[in-house]
Design a protein around this motif. Structure first.
Motif, PDB file in Angstrom:
ATOM      1  N   LEU A 254       0.831  -1.205   0.000  1.00  0.00           N
ATOM      2  CA  LEU A 254       0.000   0.000   0.000  1.00  0.00           C
ATOM      3  C   LEU A 254       0.867   1.256   0.000  1.00  0.00           C
ATOM      4  CD1 LEU A 254      -2.791  -1.144   2.474  1.00  0.00           C
ATOM      5  CD2 LEU A 254      -3.153  -0.390   0.110  1.00  0.00           C
ATOM      6  N   GLN A 255       2.023   1.181   0.645  1.00  0.00           N
ATOM      7  CA  GLN A 255       2.947   2.309   0.647  1.00  0.00           C
ATOM      8  C   GLN A 255       3.587   2.511  -0.725  1.00  0.00           C
ATOM      9  OE1 GLN A 255       3.763   4.552   3.090  1.00  0.00           O
ATOM     10  NE2 GLN A 255       2.150   3.681   4.370  1.00  0.00           N
ATOM     11  N   GLN A 256       3.772   1.413  -1.460  1.00  0.00           N
ATOM     12  CA  GLN A 256       4.447   1.491  -2.750  1.00  0.00           C
ATOM     13  C   GLN A 256       3.536   1.883  -3.906  1.00  0.00           C
ATOM     14  OE1 GLN A 256       7.319  -1.599  -3.820  1.00  0.00           O
ATOM     15  NE2 GLN A 256       7.082  -2.503  -1.795  1.00  0.00           N
ATOM     16  N   LEU A 257       2.234   1.711  -3.741  1.00  0.00           N
ATOM     17  CA  LEU A 257       1.316   2.018  -4.837  1.00  0.00           C
ATOM     18  C   LEU A 257       1.298   3.507  -5.145  1.00  0.00           C
ATOM     19  CD1 LEU A 257      -1.885  -0.102  -4.050  1.00  0.00           C
ATOM     20  CD2 LEU A 257      -0.242  -0.484  -5.897  1.00  0.00           C
ATOM     21  N   PRO A 258       1.257   3.871  -6.428  1.00  0.00           N
ATOM     22  CA  PRO A 258       1.054   5.279  -6.773  1.00  0.00           C
ATOM     23  C   PRO A 258      -0.284   5.766  -6.208  1.00  0.00           C
ATOM     24  CG  PRO A 258       1.707   4.000  -8.698  1.00  0.00           C
ATOM     25  CD  PRO A 258       1.416   3.012  -7.620  1.00  0.00           C
TER      26      PRO A 258
END
Length: 214
Positions: free
Chosen positions: A156-160
């Motif tokens: 979730l942190q990595q998603l744009p």
């Protein structure tokens, strides 16, 4: 109304059918609509699509492993109520499997080619845990769900920020995984010592790195 008692062979045949539904693309059917179904597709560049697809492929493979784990545990569980809990959890995880696969198609990608291998490994682990004791089996579910929760937080942190479709799917998956883990502990699951959890983390790193690319 009488409840039908399934034999070991009945359960084995049912699991064979479920295995095919898990591993054959497009065969898994969700009981709940995807959390992303009502959300629009937003423009993404090729690099973003590639990275998001890699993340969703990891999560799809994680659900393949969850299916195998629960099926293996259900096959060898001693108590009928524990077996039923494993089978119910597996049914709910099918939703996650279908949602991730649908999102991969939208990203012009595919599930991991290594899924049959990961399925076989996870099934063996689940069956072994179930054969040891129901308490160990439930504890393994709790520890696995905690590990999955950490992966989802990281993804979730990595998603744009603009990828609201993938985010909606992963957020719902996270809620479900937390509930499954809590239920396993409440049902009497053992709390695993840290060295065991560390070993599980190492195994998961191998799976995630491989699934991201393949």
């Amino acid at each position: 109304m009488t409840c039908r008692h399934y034999s070991f062979m009945d359960r084995l045949l049912s699991q064979a059918d479920q295995t095919l539904r898990t591993l054959i693309p497009g065969a898994a059917q969700a009981q709940r609509p995807s959390p992303a179904a009502h959300l629009p597709n937003v423009p993404l560049d090729d690099e973003e699509k590639r990275h998001i697809a890699g993340l969703m492929r990891i999560n799809h493979t994680g659900e393949v492993c969850a299916q195998a784990l629960y099926q293996g545990q259900a096959l060898t569980a001693s108590l009928p109520e524990v077996r039923e809990q494993m089978e119910q959890a597996a049914a709910e995880e099918i939703d996650h499997l279908a949602w991730c696969e649908e999102r991969l198609r939208e990203l012009d990608s595919r599930p991991s080619l290594l899924n049959p291998l990961f399925f076989a490994m996870s099934y063996g682990i689940g069956a072994t845990a179930g054969a040891v004791s129901d308490r160990v089996s439930l504890g393994f579910v709790a520890a696995t769900e905690q590990l999955v929760e950490r992966h989802l937080d990281d993804h979730l942190q990595q998603l744009p920020l603009e990828d609201i479709k993938s985010r909606a799917i992963l957020e719902q998956m996270r809620e479900d995984e937390i509930e499954h883990g809590n239920l396993a502990l409440e049902a009497g699951g053992a709390v695993f010592p840290q060295p065991v959890k560390d070993a599980m983390v190492l195994m998961s790193k191998v799976m995630t790195k491989a699934a991201y690319r393949l």
